[in-house]
Design a protein around this motif. Structure first.
Motif, PDB file in Angstrom:
ATOM      1  N   UNK A  61      19.713   2.929   2.909  1.00  0.00           N
ATOM      2  CA  UNK A  61      19.680   1.654   3.358  1.00  0.00           C
ATOM      3  C   UNK A  61      20.617   0.657   2.601  1.00  0.00           C
ATOM      4  N   UNK A  62      21.678   0.227   3.452  1.00  0.00           N
ATOM      5  CA  UNK A  62      22.606  -0.841   2.736  1.00  0.00           C
ATOM      6  C   UNK A  62      21.853  -2.164   2.820  1.00  0.00           C
ATOM      7  N   UNK A  63      21.866  -2.890   1.563  1.00  0.00           N
ATOM      8  CA  UNK A  63      21.527  -4.329   1.381  1.00  0.00           C
ATOM      9  C   UNK A  63      22.228  -5.198   2.342  1.00  0.00           C
ATOM     10  N   UNK A  64      21.428  -6.245   2.687  1.00  0.00           N
ATOM     11  CA  UNK A  64      22.006  -7.151   3.592  1.00  0.00           C
ATOM     12  C   UNK A  64      23.165  -8.027   2.930  1.00  0.00           C
ATOM     13  N   UNK A  65      24.313  -8.492   3.586  1.00  0.00           N
ATOM     14  CA  UNK A  65      25.198  -9.123   2.947  1.00  0.00           C
ATOM     15  C   UNK A  65      25.146 -10.422   2.425  1.00  0.00           C
ATOM     16  N   UNK A  66      24.105 -11.040   3.048  1.00  0.00           N
ATOM     17  CA  UNK A  66      23.533 -12.459   2.416  1.00  0.00           C
ATOM     18  C   UNK A  66      23.233 -12.411   0.851  1.00  0.00           C
TER      19      UNK A  66
ATOM     20  N   UNK B 118      25.556 -14.973  -1.063  1.00  0.00           N
ATOM     21  CA  UNK B 118      25.005 -15.559  -2.568  1.00  0.00           C
ATOM     22  C   UNK B 118      25.454 -14.720  -3.780  1.00  0.00           C
ATOM     23  N   UNK B 119      26.066 -13.808  -3.570  1.00  0.00           N
ATOM     24  CA  UNK B 119      26.681 -13.102  -4.625  1.00  0.00           C
ATOM     25  C   UNK B 119      25.665 -12.845  -5.779  1.00  0.00           C
ATOM     26  N   UNK B 120      24.531 -12.351  -5.396  1.00  0.00           N
ATOM     27  CA  UNK B 120      23.467 -11.869  -6.381  1.00  0.00           C
ATOM     28  C   UNK B 120      22.680 -13.178  -6.971  1.00  0.00           C
ATOM     29  N   UNK B 121      23.123 -14.336  -6.782  1.00  0.00           N
ATOM     30  CA  UNK B 121      22.758 -15.384  -7.294  1.00  0.00           C
ATOM     31  C   UNK B 121      21.369 -16.063  -6.606  1.00  0.00           C
ATOM     32  N   UNK B 122      20.772 -15.308  -5.655  1.00  0.00           N
ATOM     33  CA  UNK B 122      19.616 -15.822  -4.864  1.00  0.00           C
ATOM     34  C   UNK B 122      18.887 -14.496  -4.601  1.00  0.00           C
ATOM     35  N   UNK B 123      17.440 -14.610  -4.819  1.00  0.00           N
ATOM     36  CA  UNK B 123      16.713 -13.444  -4.431  1.00  0.00           C
ATOM     37  C   UNK B 123      15.694 -14.100  -3.230  1.00  0.00           C
ATOM     38  N   UNK B 124      16.205 -15.244  -2.596  1.00  0.00           N
ATOM     39  CA  UNK B 124      15.378 -15.859  -1.329  1.00  0.00           C
ATOM     40  C   UNK B 124      15.485 -14.783  -0.534  1.00  0.00           C
TER      41      UNK B 124
END
Length: 247
Positions: free
Chosen positions: A66-71, A76-82
């Motif tokens: 499964x491909x991770x969502x682009x958000x 967010x470029x890995x800056x957020x885990x929300x």
């Protein structure tokens, strides 16, 4: 275990004769290949009932990547885990058929340990399965220690975005190939020489799990290439077994 399949499970008419005639495209596809990569999740999540249906309609040995969502990657470029926990929890509707999480990064996203470590740390706290990172910036060659720390494999991609990007670097117990088509990305069919080279590498490296996903789907070449690679690997394995028996 070696898993060979395509991005999505579309069956072009040209290759329909390779599959059973009855069932949905996924049901027919899963009778021939043992994995598929879900790219739809990069844009939006399917319903929980849809994921459950996909899982239930495939054989026991079948798996999903499964491909991770682009958000998370492109916005967010890995800056957020929300919402990361909710994302992973939702995908668990695939049950034990969910084999790997693919994280594809944008080409301009460089490796910065102070950003990557917190993100991967949170991800690993809620997801213990295979993780494959398709980095498209050469600075990620510096991430070896971080990738090892979080048990993340670097995708071997073709065409490569930087030198060495076509080799499965920093793999742990996972090797992940994403073959997009070359020279014309998403269209070009790979020749036998290329496929044999991939097969030789897979047999030689002997990873616990090897995933090969053909993404050259635009003209249907992915189905043919996946089918051909499976035949080549089966032949190589048979030759090795025969050799061992004669020793």
């Amino acid at each position: 275990m070696i898993y060979i399949g395509t991005a999505g499970w579309s069956i072009p008419k040209t290759y329909a004769h390779l599959f059973p005639k009855e069932g949905t495209h996924l049901e027919r596809y899963a009778q021939v290949f043992n994995i598929t990569e879900i790219n739809k999740t990069f844009y939006q999540l399917p319903r929980a009932s849809t994921l459950q249906k996909w899982s239930q309609s495939t054989p026991d040995h079948f798996r999903f990547s499964v491909k991770m969502h682009r958000s998370f990657t492109h916005i967010h470029k890995l800056r957020s885990t929300e919402n990361l926990h909710d994302f992973i929890k939702h995908l668990q509707n695939l049950g034990n058929k969910w084999l790997a999480l693919l994280i594809q990064l944008p080409p301009k996203l460089t490796f910065e340990s102070e950003i990557a470590i917190p993100f991967f740390s949170t991800l690993r706290s809620i997801y213990q399965g295979h993780i494959a990172l398709e980095a498209r910036n050469e600075t990620w060659l510096e991430a070896k220690e971080v990738l090892h720390q979080f048990d993340i494999s670097l995708v071997a991609a073709d065409p490569p975005r930087f030198e060495g990007n076509d080799k499965p670097l920093f793999y742990t117990d996972l090797i992940y190939y994403r073959l997009h088509g070359s020279p014309k990305i998403y269209y070009s069919k790979y020749d036998e020489k290329f496929l044999r080279n991939i097969a030789d590498n897979i047999i030689r490296l002997e990873a616990k799990d090897t995933l090969v996903i053909f993404d050259n789907t635009a003209s249907g070449a992915a189905i043919e290439n996946a089918y051909e690679l499976r035949q080549i690997i089966t032949s190589l394995q048979s030759n090795i077994e025969n050799y061992d028996e004669k020793k």
